[in-house]
Design a protein around this motif. Structure first.
Motif, PDB file in Angstrom:
ATOM      1  N   PRO A   8       0.763  -1.169  -0.009  1.00 30.29           N
ATOM      2  CA  PRO A   8       0.034  -0.009   0.020  1.00 30.29           C
ATOM      3  C   PRO A   8       0.710   1.170   0.023  1.00 30.29           C
ATOM      4  CG  PRO A   8      -0.045  -1.044   2.237  1.00 30.29           C
ATOM      5  CD  PRO A   8       0.740  -1.923   1.155  1.00 30.29           C
ATOM      6  N   ARG A  47       2.624   4.494   0.791  1.00 29.94           N
ATOM      7  CA  ARG A  47       3.117   5.090   2.084  1.00 29.94           C
ATOM      8  C   ARG A  47       2.543   6.494   2.401  1.00 29.94           C
ATOM      9  NH1 ARG A  47       9.551   4.173   3.126  1.00 29.94           N
ATOM     10  NH2 ARG A  47       8.751   4.263   5.028  1.00 29.94           N
ATOM     11  N   VAL A  48       2.105   6.489   3.555  1.00 29.18           N
ATOM     12  CA  VAL A  48       1.470   7.953   4.085  1.00 29.18           C
ATOM     13  C   VAL A  48       2.668   8.939   3.952  1.00 29.18           C
ATOM     14  CG1 VAL A  48       0.501   9.078   5.822  1.00 29.18           C
ATOM     15  CG2 VAL A  48      -0.033   6.546   5.842  1.00 29.18           C
ATOM     16  N   THR A  92      21.254  22.690  19.826  1.00 25.79           N
ATOM     17  CA  THR A  92      21.673  22.226  20.897  1.00 25.79           C
ATOM     18  C   THR A  92      22.820  23.061  21.723  1.00 25.79           C
ATOM     19  OG1 THR A  92      20.642  19.997  20.805  1.00 25.79           O
ATOM     20  CG2 THR A  92      22.126  20.289  22.472  1.00 25.79           C
ATOM     21  N   PHE A 136      21.738  26.580  22.138  1.00 23.58           N
ATOM     22  CA  PHE A 136      20.967  26.816  23.249  1.00 23.58           C
ATOM     23  C   PHE A 136      21.879  26.658  24.642  1.00 23.58           C
ATOM     24  CE2 PHE A 136      18.120  24.794  26.446  1.00 23.58           C
ATOM     25  CZ  PHE A 136      17.399  26.052  26.732  1.00 23.58           C
ATOM     26  N   ALA A 137      23.004  25.768  24.506  1.00 21.64           N
ATOM     27  CA  ALA A 137      23.877  25.457  25.455  1.00 21.64           C
ATOM     28  C   ALA A 137      24.714  26.684  25.841  1.00 21.64           C
ATOM     29  CB  ALA A 137      24.640  24.295  25.241  1.00 21.64           C
ATOM     30  N   TRP A 179      17.888  29.901  18.958  1.00 26.70           N
ATOM     31  CA  TRP A 179      17.333  28.499  19.576  1.00 26.70           C
ATOM     32  C   TRP A 179      16.041  28.571  19.172  1.00 26.70           C
ATOM     33  CZ3 TRP A 179      14.402  27.484  23.686  1.00 26.70           C
ATOM     34  CH2 TRP A 179      14.137  26.210  23.894  1.00 26.70           C
ATOM     35  N   PHE A 233      14.018  22.038  13.364  1.00 24.55           N
ATOM     36  CA  PHE A 233      14.490  20.628  13.795  1.00 24.55           C
ATOM     37  C   PHE A 233      13.251  19.884  14.045  1.00 24.55           C
ATOM     38  CE2 PHE A 233      14.840  18.065  17.822  1.00 24.55           C
ATOM     39  CZ  PHE A 233      15.633  16.928  17.072  1.00 24.55           C
ATOM     40  N   LEU A 234      12.252  20.207  14.948  1.00 23.91           N
ATOM     41  CA  LEU A 234      11.080  19.559  15.152  1.00 23.91           C
ATOM     42  C   LEU A 234      10.296  19.165  13.779  1.00 23.91           C
ATOM     43  CD1 LEU A 234       9.616  21.188  18.266  1.00 23.91           C
ATOM     44  CD2 LEU A 234      10.857  19.102  18.018  1.00 23.91           C
ATOM     45  N   PHE A 259      12.334  16.541  11.889  1.00 17.47           N
ATOM     46  CA  PHE A 259      12.440  15.297  12.468  1.00 17.47           C
ATOM     47  C   PHE A 259      11.029  14.776  12.288  1.00 17.47           C
ATOM     48  CE2 PHE A 259      12.094  12.442  16.264  1.00 17.47           C
ATOM     49  CZ  PHE A 259      13.354  11.690  16.129  1.00 17.47           C
ATOM     50  N   TRP A 260      10.094  15.368  12.160  1.00 18.27           N
ATOM     51  CA  TRP A 260       8.556  15.054  12.179  1.00 18.27           C
ATOM     52  C   TRP A 260       8.762  14.420  10.764  1.00 18.27           C
ATOM     53  CZ3 TRP A 260       4.079  15.122  15.017  1.00 18.27           C
ATOM     54  CH2 TRP A 260       2.813  14.993  14.671  1.00 18.27           C
ATOM     55  N   LEU A 270      11.128  13.315   8.913  1.00 16.27           N
ATOM     56  CA  LEU A 270      11.783  12.145   8.937  1.00 16.27           C
ATOM     57  C   LEU A 270      11.081  10.938   9.370  1.00 16.27           C
ATOM     58  CD1 LEU A 270      15.142  10.944   8.535  1.00 16.27           C
ATOM     59  CD2 LEU A 270      15.253  11.334  10.895  1.00 16.27           C
ATOM     60  N   ALA A 271      10.452  10.970  10.480  1.00 14.43           N
ATOM     61  CA  ALA A 271       9.425   9.974  10.871  1.00 14.43           C
ATOM     62  C   ALA A 271       8.383   9.657   9.938  1.00 14.43           C
ATOM     63  CB  ALA A 271       8.980  10.356  12.311  1.00 14.43           C
ATOM     64  N   THR A 272       7.982  10.369   9.238  1.00 10.73           N
ATOM     65  CA  THR A 272       6.721   9.928   8.329  1.00 10.73           C
ATOM     66  C   THR A 272       7.105   9.681   6.906  1.00 10.73           C
ATOM     67  OG1 THR A 272       6.340  12.319   8.221  1.00 10.73           O
ATOM     68  CG2 THR A 272       5.324  11.297   9.928  1.00 10.73           C
TER      69      THR A 272
END
Lengths: 176, 176
Positions: free
Chosen positions: A21, A23-24, A117, A120-121, A159, A166-167, A170-171, A173-175
Motif C-alpha cells: 500500500p 506510504r503515508v 543544542t 542553546f547551551a 534557538w 528541527f522538530l 524530525f517529523w 523523517l519519521a513520516t
C-alpha cells in the motif's frame, strides 16, 4: 436459424494489487525544508546568530570568559549551518524541487539538532554568568552586562527559530 | 451452420479502493512509553536528577547563585516527571497495556521536551559558572568547585537519558 450473438464487452481488469500500500506521505507544511516558511526560519536563525556574534565580539574582554568564547564559536557554527540551508532552500524553491529524500532529511535533522543544542547551551551558559555578575555579585559597573544580556537574548532567539526547523524536519523523517 | 460460441468467463472485479490506505503503525521500540527500555530510561533520569539535586543542596552556599537555585528547581521538576512516568510504565508493563493513545503520547512528548530542556539549561548555566570560577577566575579555594562540577555532570547525564525518551515519544507521535 436466427441466433443472437452475445455482445462481449471486454472489461478492463485492474492489475492485481501485489504492490505494498502507498506510504503515508506528509504534505509540505510551512517550515519544512524547501518551503518559504523553512527559508524564513533559516534567515531568522542566520540574522539572530549574526547579531549575537556581533554583540559579543564587540565587548573588548569577552575572551577572558570561556563561556563567552563558546558562545562566539556556537553562533559561528549556527551561522554557517543556517546559511548553507538557506541557500539549499532557495535552490529548492527556484527549481521547484522537493527535499524529501530520506538521506537529506536525516542529515538536516541531525544538523539542526546538533547546532540548535550547541547554541542553546551557549545561550544558557552566557545567561547564567550574566545573572551571576548582575544579580548575585552586583558587578555590572566593571562589566558590559547590557551587551552580555543582549548577546544571550539573541542566542536564545536563534534557538527559538532553530527548534521548529528541527522538530519539523524530525517529523518529516519519521513520516517519510 | 456451425458457430463458435465465445466462452465468457466472469471476472471478479475487485471493489474500488474507497478506504484510505492503512496508516503506518510503528512497532514498540525499546525506550518508548510502556516498554522495559522506556522504564529503564525513566529510572536513570530519576537517579541522575536525584543525585544532581542532592549534591547541589549539600553545598552550604548554593542559594547565593541564581543558576544553582535554578538547577535545584529543574532537577526537582525532572524527578517528579520521571517518577510519574516510571509509575505509568510499570503499570503499563504489569497490565500489558499499550500507551499508544495519541493524547497520551502528545502529553508525554510535550512533558519530555519541556523537562529535558529545562534540565539541560540548568546544567549549562551551572557548568558555565563552574568553569568561570575554576578556569577563568581560579577561585576554587573559596568555593566547592568539585561539588558544582559533579552536580552539573549529573544534570547533563539526566538530560542524556531524557533526550532518547523525548525523541522516541515524538517519533511515536509523528507515526501514530
Amino acid at each position: 436459424m436466427e441466433m443472437s450473438h452475445p455482445a462481449v464487452h471486454p472489461v478492463a481488469v485492474p492489475p492485481a494489487l501485489t504492490e505494498p500500500p502507498p506510504r503515508v506521505r506528509m504534505k509540505d507544511y510551512q517550515g519544512m525544508p524547501g518551503t518559504l516558511g523553512g527559508l524564513a526560519l533559516r534567515l531568522a536563525q542566520l540574522g539572530f546568530a549574526v547579531l549575537s556574534f556581533s554583540i559579543m565580539v564587540s565587548t573588548p574582554d569577552f575572551t577572558q570568559v570561556t563561556a563567552f568564547c563558546y558562545l562566539v564559536a556556537a553562533t559561528v557554527l549556527q551561522t554557517c549551518w543556517s546559511g548553507i540551508l538557506a541557500v539549499v532552500d532557495i535552490y529548492a524553491l527556484l527549481v521547484r524541487r522537493s527535499l524529501h529524500h530520506s538521506f537529506l532529511v536525516g542529515l538536516f535533522s541531525v544538523g539542526d539538532g546538533v547546532t540548535s543544542t550547541l547554541t542553546f547551551a551557549a545561550a544558557c551558559a552566557t545567561a547564567g554568568i550574566t545573572v551571576l555578575i548582575d544579580n548575585d555579585l552586583g558587578q555590572c559597573g566593571e562589566n558590559h552586562c547590557g551587551k552580555f544580556e543582549a548577546a544571550a537574548a539573541m542566542a536564545f532567539l536563534t534557538w527559538v527559530m532553530a527548534t521548529p526547523s528541527f522538530l519539523l524536519t524530525f517529523w518529516l523523517l519519521a513520516t517519510s
